[in-house]
Design a protein around this motif. Structure first.
Motif, PDB file in Angstrom:
ATOM      1  N   ARG A  46     -27.758  14.806 -27.315  1.00  0.00           N
ATOM      2  CA  ARG A  46     -27.750  14.971 -25.851  1.00  0.00           C
ATOM      3  C   ARG A  46     -29.137  14.741 -25.254  1.00  0.00           C
ATOM      4  NH1 ARG A  46     -24.845  19.009 -28.011  1.00  0.00           N
ATOM      5  NH2 ARG A  46     -26.570  20.479 -27.821  1.00  0.00           N
ATOM      6  N   GLY A  47     -30.129  14.554 -26.127  1.00  0.00           N
ATOM      7  CA  GLY A  47     -31.487  14.315 -25.656  1.00  0.00           C
ATOM      8  C   GLY A  47     -32.331  15.562 -25.544  1.00  0.00           C
ATOM      9  N   THR A  48     -31.787  16.711 -25.984  1.00  0.00           N
ATOM     10  CA  THR A  48     -32.517  17.985 -25.936  1.00  0.00           C
ATOM     11  C   THR A  48     -33.322  18.166 -27.210  1.00  0.00           C
ATOM     12  OG1 THR A  48     -30.713  18.945 -24.630  1.00  0.00           O
ATOM     13  CG2 THR A  48     -32.288  20.480 -25.636  1.00  0.00           C
ATOM     14  N   PHE A  49     -34.582  18.590 -27.075  1.00  0.00           N
ATOM     15  CA  PHE A  49     -35.418  18.809 -28.245  1.00  0.00           C
ATOM     16  C   PHE A  49     -34.947  20.036 -29.023  1.00  0.00           C
ATOM     17  CE2 PHE A  49     -38.641  16.666 -25.431  1.00  0.00           C
ATOM     18  CZ  PHE A  49     -38.675  15.491 -26.162  1.00  0.00           C
ATOM     19  N   TYR A  50     -35.002  19.945 -30.344  1.00  0.00           N
ATOM     20  CA  TYR A  50     -34.710  21.114 -31.179  1.00  0.00           C
ATOM     21  C   TYR A  50     -35.827  22.139 -31.000  1.00  0.00           C
ATOM     22  CZ  TYR A  50     -30.905  18.722 -33.590  1.00  0.00           C
ATOM     23  OH  TYR A  50     -29.726  18.093 -33.881  1.00  0.00           O
ATOM     24  N   LYS A  51     -35.520  23.385 -31.268  1.00  0.00           N
ATOM     25  CA  LYS A  51     -36.491  24.458 -31.079  1.00  0.00           C
ATOM     26  C   LYS A  51     -36.681  25.251 -32.361  1.00  0.00           C
ATOM     27  CE  LYS A  51     -35.327  25.054 -26.165  1.00  0.00           C
ATOM     28  NZ  LYS A  51     -34.855  25.985 -25.123  1.00  0.00           N
ATOM     29  N   GLY A  52     -37.777  26.017 -32.392  1.00  0.00           N
ATOM     30  CA  GLY A  52     -38.019  26.941 -33.497  1.00  0.00           C
ATOM     31  C   GLY A  52     -38.053  26.276 -34.855  1.00  0.00           C
ATOM     32  N   ILE A  53     -37.456  26.939 -35.829  1.00  0.00           N
ATOM     33  CA  ILE A  53     -37.504  26.465 -37.208  1.00  0.00           C
ATOM     34  C   ILE A  53     -36.857  25.100 -37.363  1.00  0.00           C
ATOM     35  CG2 ILE A  53     -35.340  27.593 -37.856  1.00  0.00           C
ATOM     36  CD1 ILE A  53     -38.524  27.280 -40.017  1.00  0.00           C
ATOM     37  N   ASN A  54     -35.863  24.785 -36.518  1.00  0.00           N
ATOM     38  CA  ASN A  54     -35.188  23.490 -36.630  1.00  0.00           C
ATOM     39  C   ASN A  54     -36.136  22.316 -36.405  1.00  0.00           C
ATOM     40  OD1 ASN A  54     -32.681  24.548 -37.245  1.00  0.00           O
ATOM     41  ND2 ASN A  54     -32.053  24.707 -35.107  1.00  0.00           N
ATOM     42  N   THR A  55     -37.130  22.509 -35.532  1.00  0.00           N
ATOM     43  CA  THR A  55     -38.121  21.450 -35.290  1.00  0.00           C
ATOM     44  C   THR A  55     -38.837  21.114 -36.592  1.00  0.00           C
ATOM     45  OG1 THR A  55     -38.462  22.174 -33.008  1.00  0.00           O
ATOM     46  CG2 THR A  55     -40.200  20.821 -33.994  1.00  0.00           C
TER      47      THR A  55
END
Length: 322
Positions: free
Chosen positions: A40-49
């Motif tokens: 969807r174009g949303t950046f992953y956050k936290g540990i997922n990054t």
């Protein structure tokens, strides 16, 4: 596999990446070309990054978009045969009954988070491309007179949208400028148009280009700067050079976030030692003059006196702020 075991597996993967790269473990992640994002174009956050950054490095993925098997199918794509997904974490909010009653006799609920794991695939593992999913609509316009000004320098400028999206740079050892195409530049909240942001960035790198040993040879003496401050000072010179040229060429540009970052790094030192600012501005002016001397007569530019006046009014130590 239990939640704790999965978490330990993820952490070990990141630790391995840190051990491989040593003290500069974040550097290669910065060189990937941006943060990993979902379909969807949303950046992953936290540990997922960090999980997906490590995965991109480990597998050498060029694209930074990840999606589930189902999402890829919904986009009309398919996962390549034999590909395996990367496990990421999803925290889902939920409510449950505590078994207690409130003063009104109603059930008491408590909010909680449930940790779930699922698999995603990088688009390099599929037959989809990022530009097919989220087509880039270019906002930046071409300015013929500025293009001519840049062309007259003879600088080696290479457009690379494959690996270094979001990254523009100058490589002194190979003497070339790396840029992403105009299509990746957008208008900013600070008021800069996509066109102005593109040319301000390119002129920043072009100022770096003038410092090559075969041109102005901006080699700072060790007694003035250590390696870190030498780099930051050169960035200050390049940004001031960009400001001079954008105004000289009639490009209305608000200071970029990149500019503000480096100007603020030097704010304290400039106040303590005003001569640093004079040194940087002199070097920036010399760089611009060098580029001017490469121009043909039909390229319209303002006089050095007008530029100096503009420079003095726009950037003084008091005006460099967050």
């Amino acid at each position: 596999m239990k939640t704790q075991q999965i978490q330990e597996k993820i952490v070990q993967k990141i630790i391995k990446q840190m051990e491989t790269a040593g003290k500069n473990w974040t550097k290669p992640w910065n060189e990937i070309g941006g943060m990993p994002k979902n379909i969807r174009g949303t950046f992953y956050k936290g540990i997922n990054t960090f999980i997906l950054w490590a995965e991109m490095l480990d597998k050498g993925y060029k694209q930074r978009t990840f999606a589930t098997f189902k999402q890829i199918q919904e986009k009309g794509g398919k996962v390549n045969k034999g590909e395996k997904g990367c496990q990421v974490v999803f925290w889902k909010p939920t409510e449950y009954k505590t078994g207690e009653k409130d003063d009104s006799g109603d059930d008491v609920y408590k909010k909680s988070l449930i940790c779930k794991f699922y698999y995603v695939f990088n688009l390099d593992q599929t037959d989809l491309l990022e530009d097919d999913i989220n087509p880039i609509v270019g906002e930046a316009e071409e300015l013929p007179s500025v293009e001519e000004y840049i062309k007259n320098t003879g600088a080696d400028i290479r457009i690379d949208d494959s690996k270094y999206k979001n990254a523009c740079y100058y490589v002194p050892s190979k003497d070339y400028i790396g840029m992403v195409s105009k299509d990746y530049f957008k208008s900013t909240k600070a008021g800069g148009s996509a066109t102005a942001n593109y040319y301000a960035t390119l002129l920043h790198e072009l100022t770096h280009w003038t410092g090559h040993e075969s041109r102005l040879d901006r080699n700072y003496k060790a007694k003035y700067f250590d390696d870190v401050h030498k780099y930051a000072f050169e960035e200050l010179v390049a940004e001031l050079g960009s400001v001079l040229q954008t105004q000289m060429l009639g490009i209305n540009s608000a200071p970029t976030e990149h500019a503000a970052q480096y100007l603020n790094i030097w704010l304290g030192r400039i106040k303590e030692k005003p001569d640093l600012f004079f040194k940087a501005s002199a070097m920036a002016q010399k760089a611009v003059t060098y580029i001017q001397d490469l121009q043909k007569k039909d390229v319209k530019i303002e006089s050095n006196q007008n530029m100096a006046k503009l420079f003095k009014n726009r950037y003084t130590p008091e005006k460099i702020s967050a």
